[in-house]
Design an enzyme around this catalytic site. Structure first.
Site, PDB file in Angstrom:
ATOM      1  NE  ARG A  42      -1.234   2.629   2.789  1.00 41.59           N
ATOM      2  CZ  ARG A  42      -0.850   3.787   3.281  1.00 41.59           C
ATOM      3  NH1 ARG A  42      -0.885   4.884   2.519  1.00 41.59           N
ATOM      4  NH2 ARG A  42      -0.375   3.886   4.504  1.00 41.59           N
ATOM      5  CG  ASP A  43       3.221   4.364   2.959  1.00 37.11           C
ATOM      6  OD1 ASP A  43       2.786   5.288   2.262  1.00 37.11           O
ATOM      7  OD2 ASP A  43       4.041   4.534   3.880  1.00 37.11           O
ATOM      8  CG  HIS A 298       4.911   4.715   8.942  1.00 34.45           C
ATOM      9  ND1 HIS A 298       4.118   3.767   8.331  1.00 34.45           N
ATOM     10  CD2 HIS A 298       5.355   5.504   7.944  1.00 34.45           C
ATOM     11  CE1 HIS A 298       4.082   3.985   7.023  1.00 34.45           C
ATOM     12  NE2 HIS A 298       4.839   5.038   6.762  1.00 34.45           N
ATOM     13  CG  HIS A 300       8.544   7.838   4.966  1.00 29.44           C
ATOM     14  ND1 HIS A 300       8.136   7.769   3.651  1.00 29.44           N
ATOM     15  CD2 HIS A 300       7.493   7.377   5.697  1.00 29.44           C
ATOM     16  CE1 HIS A 300       6.893   7.291   3.588  1.00 29.44           C
ATOM     17  NE2 HIS A 300       6.483   7.063   4.825  1.00 29.44           N
ATOM     18  CB  CYS A 331       3.878  10.858   1.465  1.00 27.12           C
ATOM     19  SG  CYS A 331       2.248  11.515   1.866  1.00 27.12           S
ATOM     20  CG  ASN A 340       7.392   3.449   3.791  1.00 28.61           C
ATOM     21  OD1 ASN A 340       6.734   3.867   4.735  1.00 28.61           O
ATOM     22  ND2 ASN A 340       6.924   3.429   2.551  1.00 28.61           N
TER      23      ASN A 340
END
Length: 396
Positions: A42-43, A298, A300, A331, A340
């Site tokens: 997803r991300d 989370h 990056h 993002c 990430n």
């Protein structure tokens, strides 16, 4: 302000429904079992410019499931207008429901929702395609913890995946986990720690985003679906700068937990976080009554600080971390943000510190190399590339 948070903590502990976690609660700061949430499907993919075939996305989920990961963020029910890459998440959900990827143990699949319409879209598939799924299913039982919250002192490799012959027998069907247990599903919502980013990302204020979440959380509880909440730009905002007030993050985390969130993923969306700022934020969250077991981090890696910040969080007692295979990501609403932290790098780092993840880094590195080739992009994982190089040296 902190006394208010402490009072809210007392109320939350008295009112919250029983926790359904598969990961070890951190009772000390020892690096014991660490749960990795794989966000690559997803991300990791949402910011890719080229259209990715749904078959490739399904294959990515299938391959990741075989590495020992226990949680995979598989898709997002957002408007295709805003995030075109997630337009076929319903097809991925259908696949997971109809033919659960084989794995050495049950997996939780996460699905991101922006609003009530996203929830409706998710439920339309989940309730119609799920085997034996009724409109009001019985909440799933609390999973049995598979990892002991202590270091493995035996001579056996502490990071190896459990074999398929141990414990429950494999079902022999292509769509079942080797343990014979159906996968779990979890919903995610997202807000941000700054007003400007929230307006840019969701076209509403922080307060309005919380109001939007209330019916989603209520419906999720009614259906027995765990709920995760992301707080974006917690360590730096592309519009308001690097000095995000940690007390605002803590206040927001408390509000989300009071609303019924099972877990808060605190996100350094821009990668601006540093070790001192990470430590300050975690101390502020603790002072506000937010427990380590309620949190995931989370990171990056825009400025190359993701692993440093992860170690700081590990020492603070955090035991859940998000990562993306091959360092995929970025993002779409955070200009300049890179991928990430790579799952391979994070797993290698934690293993070197004596922590266990249950993830087979060789299998994971193979997945990272494969998806990088499929996307025609550079593999951003240093540990992954080094592992692949060692694998290629082995005699056939």
């Amino acid at each position: 302000m902190l006394s208010k948070f402490t009072c809210l903590r007392t109320a939350r502990l008295a009112a919250r429904h029983p926790c359904r976690r598969t990961f070890a609660t951190a009772q000390s700061n020892r690096p014991d079992f660490v749960r990795i949430v794989e966000v690559g499907p997803r991300d990791g993919l949402q910011n890719e410019k080229q259209s990715i075939p749904v078959a490739t996305k399904v294959e990515l989920v299938n391959r990741l499931a075989r590495t020992g990961l226990r949680t995979i963020e598989a898709g997002s029910f957002v408007s295709p207008k805003w995030v075109p890459q997630m337009a076929n998440s319903s097809e991925i959900l259908e696949h997971v429901l109809a033919s659960p990827p084989r794995s050495p143990h049950p997996i939780t699949y996460q699905w991101l929702l922006p609003n009530a319409r996203g929830l409706d879209n998710f439920l339309s598939v989940w309730q119609s395609k799920g085997p034996g799924q009724s409109a009001y299913p019985t909440p799933p039982p609390s999973p049995v913890e598979e990892e002991s919250p202590v270091l493995n002192t035996s001579s056996q490799d502490p990071n190896a995946m459990p074999s398929e012959s141990s414990g429950a027998e494999a079902t022999g069907t292509s769509g079942s986990t080797s343990s014979g247990t159906a996968p779990q599903h979890e919903l995610s919502i997202f807000t941000a720690a700054t007003e400007t980013f929230t307006q840019k990302n969701t076209n509403c204020s922080i307060a309005e985003s919380l109001q939007r979440f209330e019916p989603i959380m209520a419906r999720a509880k009614e259906l027995g679906l765990p709920m995760r909440a992301y707080i974006s730009v917690a360590l730096g905002c592309p519009f308001e700068g690097p000095n995000v007030d940690p007390h605002k993050v803590a206040s927001l985390a408390v509000s989300l937990l009071e609303m019924g969130a099972d877990e808060i993923s605190v996100a350094d969306t821009t990668g601006m976080g540093t070790a001192p700022k990470t430590a300050e934020l975690l101390k502020t969250l603790t002072a506000a009554g937010v427990e380590n077991a309620d949190l995931a981090l989370h990171f990056h890696d825009t400025y190359g600080q993701a692993l440093v910040n992860s170690v700081v969080a590990l020492e603070h007692g955090i035991r859940t971390f998000d990562a993306a295979v091959a360092g995929l990501g970025g993002c779409p609403f955070s200009p300049g943000a890179t991928g990430n932290v790579s799952t391979e790098d994070l797993v290698h780092c934690f293993h070197s510190l004596g922590a266990r993840t249950g993830v087979d880094i060789e299998a994971l590195s193979e997945v990272g190399g494969w998806i990088s080739g499929e996307l025609g992009r550079v593999n951003e994982s240093r540990a992954g590339k080094a592992t692949l190089a060692q694998l290629r040296k082995r005699p056939e």
